[in-house]
Design a protein around this motif. Structure first.
Motif, PDB file in Angstrom:
ATOM      1  N   LEU A 377      11.880  75.370  82.025  1.00 24.82           N
ATOM      2  CA  LEU A 377      11.695  74.547  83.226  1.00 24.82           C
ATOM      3  C   LEU A 377      10.475  74.999  84.033  1.00 24.82           C
ATOM      4  O   LEU A 377       9.714  74.160  84.536  1.00 24.82           O
ATOM      5  CB  LEU A 377      12.958  74.603  84.089  1.00 24.82           C
ATOM      6  N   ARG A 378      10.251  76.304  84.149  1.00 25.68           N
ATOM      7  CA  ARG A 378       9.065  76.786  84.874  1.00 25.68           C
ATOM      8  C   ARG A 378       7.786  76.345  84.175  1.00 25.68           C
ATOM      9  O   ARG A 378       6.819  75.931  84.824  1.00 25.68           O
ATOM     10  CB  ARG A 378       9.097  78.311  85.016  1.00 25.68           C
ATOM     11  N   ALA A 379       7.790  76.422  82.844  1.00 20.94           N
ATOM     12  CA  ALA A 379       6.611  75.982  82.082  1.00 20.94           C
ATOM     13  C   ALA A 379       6.354  74.495  82.318  1.00 20.94           C
ATOM     14  O   ALA A 379       5.204  74.066  82.504  1.00 20.94           O
ATOM     15  CB  ALA A 379       6.817  76.261  80.594  1.00 20.94           C
ATOM     16  N   LEU A 380       7.423  73.698  82.334  1.00 22.30           N
ATOM     17  CA  LEU A 380       7.284  72.258  82.556  1.00 22.30           C
ATOM     18  C   LEU A 380       6.819  71.961  83.978  1.00 22.30           C
ATOM     19  O   LEU A 380       5.944  71.115  84.200  1.00 22.30           O
ATOM     20  CB  LEU A 380       8.624  71.562  82.292  1.00 22.30           C
ATOM     21  N   LEU A 381       7.393  72.653  84.951  1.00 24.71           N
ATOM     22  CA  LEU A 381       7.004  72.435  86.346  1.00 24.71           C
ATOM     23  C   LEU A 381       5.532  72.772  86.560  1.00 24.71           C
ATOM     24  O   LEU A 381       4.788  72.019  87.207  1.00 24.71           O
ATOM     25  CB  LEU A 381       7.886  73.284  87.272  1.00 24.71           C
ATOM     26  N   ARG A 382       5.103  73.898  86.032  1.00 23.37           N
ATOM     27  CA  ARG A 382       3.693  74.302  86.174  1.00 23.37           C
ATOM     28  C   ARG A 382       2.761  73.284  85.528  1.00 23.37           C
ATOM     29  O   ARG A 382       1.667  73.012  86.015  1.00 23.37           O
ATOM     30  CB  ARG A 382       3.483  75.674  85.542  1.00 23.37           C
ATOM     31  N   CYS A 383       3.220  72.721  84.417  1.00 22.95           N
ATOM     32  CA  CYS A 383       2.407  71.749  83.683  1.00 22.95           C
ATOM     33  C   CYS A 383       2.328  70.411  84.420  1.00 22.95           C
ATOM     34  O   CYS A 383       1.384  69.635  84.205  1.00 22.95           O
ATOM     35  CB  CYS A 383       3.018  71.563  82.293  1.00 22.95           C
ATOM     36  N   SER A 384       3.293  70.151  85.289  1.00 25.83           N
ATOM     37  CA  SER A 384       3.377  68.836  85.941  1.00 25.83           C
ATOM     38  C   SER A 384       2.176  68.531  86.836  1.00 25.83           C
ATOM     39  O   SER A 384       1.910  67.365  87.132  1.00 25.83           O
ATOM     40  CB  SER A 384       4.673  68.740  86.754  1.00 25.83           C
ATOM     41  N   VAL A 385       1.444  69.545  87.286  1.00 25.89           N
ATOM     42  CA  VAL A 385       0.282  69.293  88.152  1.00 25.89           C
ATOM     43  C   VAL A 385      -0.936  68.850  87.352  1.00 25.89           C
ATOM     44  O   VAL A 385      -1.951  68.456  87.926  1.00 25.89           O
ATOM     45  CB  VAL A 385      -0.083  70.544  88.992  1.00 25.89           C
ATOM     46  N   HIS A 386      -0.841  68.911  86.035  1.00 22.92           N
ATOM     47  CA  HIS A 386      -1.990  68.574  85.183  1.00 22.92           C
ATOM     48  C   HIS A 386      -1.918  67.156  84.619  1.00 22.92           C
ATOM     49  O   HIS A 386      -2.813  66.746  83.882  1.00 22.92           O
ATOM     50  CB  HIS A 386      -2.096  69.580  84.029  1.00 22.92           C
ATOM     51  N   GLY A 387      -0.863  66.430  84.935  1.00 16.92           N
ATOM     52  CA  GLY A 387      -0.746  65.076  84.403  1.00 16.92           C
ATOM     53  C   GLY A 387       0.568  64.444  84.804  1.00 16.92           C
ATOM     54  O   GLY A 387       1.282  64.928  85.694  1.00 16.92           O
ATOM     55  N   ASN A 388       0.897  63.362  84.124  1.00 21.92           N
ATOM     56  CA  ASN A 388       2.100  62.585  84.445  1.00 21.92           C
ATOM     57  C   ASN A 388       3.254  63.033  83.554  1.00 21.92           C
ATOM     58  O   ASN A 388       3.498  62.469  82.493  1.00 21.92           O
ATOM     59  CB  ASN A 388       1.789  61.093  84.249  1.00 21.92           C
TER      60      ASN A 388
END
Length: 580
Positions: A377-388
């Motif tokens: 979940l942390r990896a996904l959350l961090r990635c969320s600022v880079h796209g949709n």
């Protein structure tokens, strides 16, 4: 003519001569007794073979990284780890001294024991690990026996590749320009070969068991990757028929390509979204190739089940960001870890469950392993600022599980804040509807979920109590069963009443016979394999929402899947005679 039936792993038709690729190094292994004085020299021979094999594998790893990306290169990282495994080497050395047989025989015995244990597993991913052991052992034996191996890169004419098992190193070096079809004894839809075949649009039929024994080198073959059939030495009539099919498919493909940049919109102006399902980051390119509007299902299991992958937070972050950035703003829906059932993580899960498909899997497993879950979940959350990016929880049975999972997301957000790691505050989190209880309470789930995605593969087997992997009851797994259709309709209606979209990511979404029916039921988003998109889009653009709603109303009034099948077939013949 002989007809072989296997698993349809990659759609399309290929006609050509068989190129029988059988590496028989395991049939050439000598067996002889050594004196104690010869054992040290024999062990040194093995160590030299390991060093030479490591050089070869590093070259393959570097090539894989250049041509296929970081994730495929990690397969060869796993091979390097096997070659350097001290426990395995100690086992081989101990067997050498205990038996005093030559090192080739000792290596073969140990590798056979390991591959047999893994191959006996019911888990397809553990079976794939047997392939890696086989590949490494074969490479060492080639070094020890000084056998020069025929390379698939040497193929210079159009062929149908017929092999027992296409190993990762074979797949990498294969001349994809000349290999027009793949026929294999082993493998299934999740195998490395299946993924590669789909990515390069090579028709493939796998899991044939006896193809290498029943097909001769140079024999004429027809590979029907859509039907899962291989025709050996076909007659003139059958050959002409399939040549016509090939020409028709080529023509249709060219015509459908013209639809690539057009919207999936009915003749009366109703628009839906078409997206792709992917297994590995390299498949993200399919979105652009087929004009899809994003990724509707990104299965994250490969990070946890591929050998050599640590699946820690950073590892996952880099894998996810690669896909999100490739999409250039298009939505990417990532399903959280869905293991259990037929996908087992050896270090964390037992294979002893009596009924694993109803057991400790998917969201249940993740909630029991919160640190593992929060890493993802942390990896996904961090990635969320880079796209949709959107997150989707699998195997939700009711509101309690969904709310508990949301609580873990909040924990992960707080941990990101402590580390100063930014994330998108408005990231959407949805639920997969694949259990009857979730469909029955979809109105309750819709109060908390940002979207629904219907997983018809599991929904069908759970609704009808029919294990989709059991050939004895496979006939019962009918997606047009009235119960399944009612669950789908109930889910879509609940979503719309709550003002959230309803998607589908199961096999039914890419079934052209189901397209009009699903449109009529109100589905907003269809997610499927990339190659299915053109035909589905053609049907959507060739009909009206009103006609589809009439079809859906009639289907919901049917009393059996036989009636629904007949209704759909008649509708297709009337509206799309060339596809029925």
């Amino acid at each position: 003519m002989k007809e072989l039936t296997g698993i349809p792993a990659s759609q399309g038709v290929a006609i050509g001569k068989a190129f029988l690729y059988v590496d028989d190094v395991f049939s050439q292994i000598p067996r002889y007794f050594l004196s104690k004085d010869e054992l040290d020299a024999e062990w040194n021979r093995f160590r030299e073979a390991v060093i030479a094999a490591e050089v070869e594998v590093r070259e393959l790893r570097d090539r894989a990284q250049r041509e296929m990306g970081e994730d495929q290169a990690k397969i060869f990282e796993a091979h390097l780890l096997m070659l350097a495994d001290e426990d395995l080497q100690e086992q081989i050395q101990h067997r050498l001294h205990a038996s005093q047989f030559n090192i080739e025989w000792v290596l073969w015995e140990i590798s056979r024991e390991l591959t047999q244990k893994l191959s006996a597993s019911t888990d397809p991913y553990l079976k794939e690990r047997a392939v890696d052991i086989y590949d490494v052992s074969r490479r060492l034996l080639h070094q020890l026996l000084s056998i020069k191996k025929l390379s698939l890169s040497d193929i210079q004419e159009e062929v149908i590749l017929v092999t027992h098992n296409l190993l990762p190193s074979d797949a990498l070096t294969m001349n994809k320009r000349w290999v027009k079809g793949i026929v294999m004894d082993m493998g299934g839809n999740t195998s490395h070969t299946a993924i590669l075949a789909r990515a390069f649009e090579i028709p493939a039929v796998l899991g044939l068991s006896t193809a290498t024994r029943e097909i001769n080198d140079g024999e004429l073959l027809i590979v029907d990757g859509t039907a899962g059939k291989v025709l050996v030495s076909p007659g003139v009539h059958m050959l002409e028929r399939y040549k016509k099919v090939t020409l028709q498919l080529k023509k249709i493909s060219e015509e459908l390509q013209q639809l690539r940049d057009l919207p999936a919109e009915t003749k009366d102006g109703h628009r839906v979204s078409l997206k792709v399902n992917i297994e590995v980051p390299e498949e993200a390119e399919l979105v652009h190739r087929y004009g899809a509007e994003g990724i509707g299902l990104y299965r994250s299991e490969f990070l946890f089940l591929t050998p050599g992958q640590s699946a820690d937070e950073e590892e996952q972050y880099h894998a996810y960001i690669k896909v999100v950035e490739t999409m250039e703003g298009k939505p990417v829906t990532i399903r959280t870890l869905d293991v259990g059932g037929d996908k087992i993580i050896p270090d964390l899960q037992s294979t002893e469950e009596k009924n694993p498909l109803l057991g400790w899997r998917a969201i249940r497993f993740c909630l029991a392993h919160r640190e593992l879950f929060k890493n993802q979940l942390r990896a996904l959350l961090r990635c969320s600022v880079h796209g949709n990016l959107r997150i989707m929880f699998p195997m939700i049975s009711g509101i309690e599980e969904f709310e508990t999972a949301l609580e873990v997301v909040e924990e992960a957000k707080r941990e990101c804040q402590k580390k100063g790691a930014p994330y998108s505050e408005d990231i959407q989190i949805g639920a997969m509807i694949e259990i009857p209880s979730a469909a029955m309470t979809a109105d309750i789930l819709a109060r908390r979920a940002a979207f629904f995605s219907i997983g018809t593969n599991d929904l069908v087997q759970y609704s009808l109590a029919a294990d989709r992997g059991n050939e004895r009851v496979a006939y019962l797994a009918q997606p047009f069963h009235p119960a399944v259709l009612r669950f789908i309709k109930q889910t879509i209606d609940a979503a719309h009443q709550a003002g959230i979209p309803a998607a589908m990511c199961g096999e039914l979404a890419g079934n052209v016979r189901a397209t009009a029916l699903l449109l009529g039921l109100g589905l907003d988003e269809f997610s499927m394999s990339g190659s299915s998109i053109p035909l589905v889009k053609q049907i959507i653009r060739g009909t009206t929402k009103r006609d589809c709603e009439t079809l859906a109303t009639q289907a919901l009034a049917c009393s059996s899947y036989v009636e629904v099948n007949r209704l759909v077939n008649d509708w297709m013949k009337e509206h799309f005679p060339n596809l029925s």
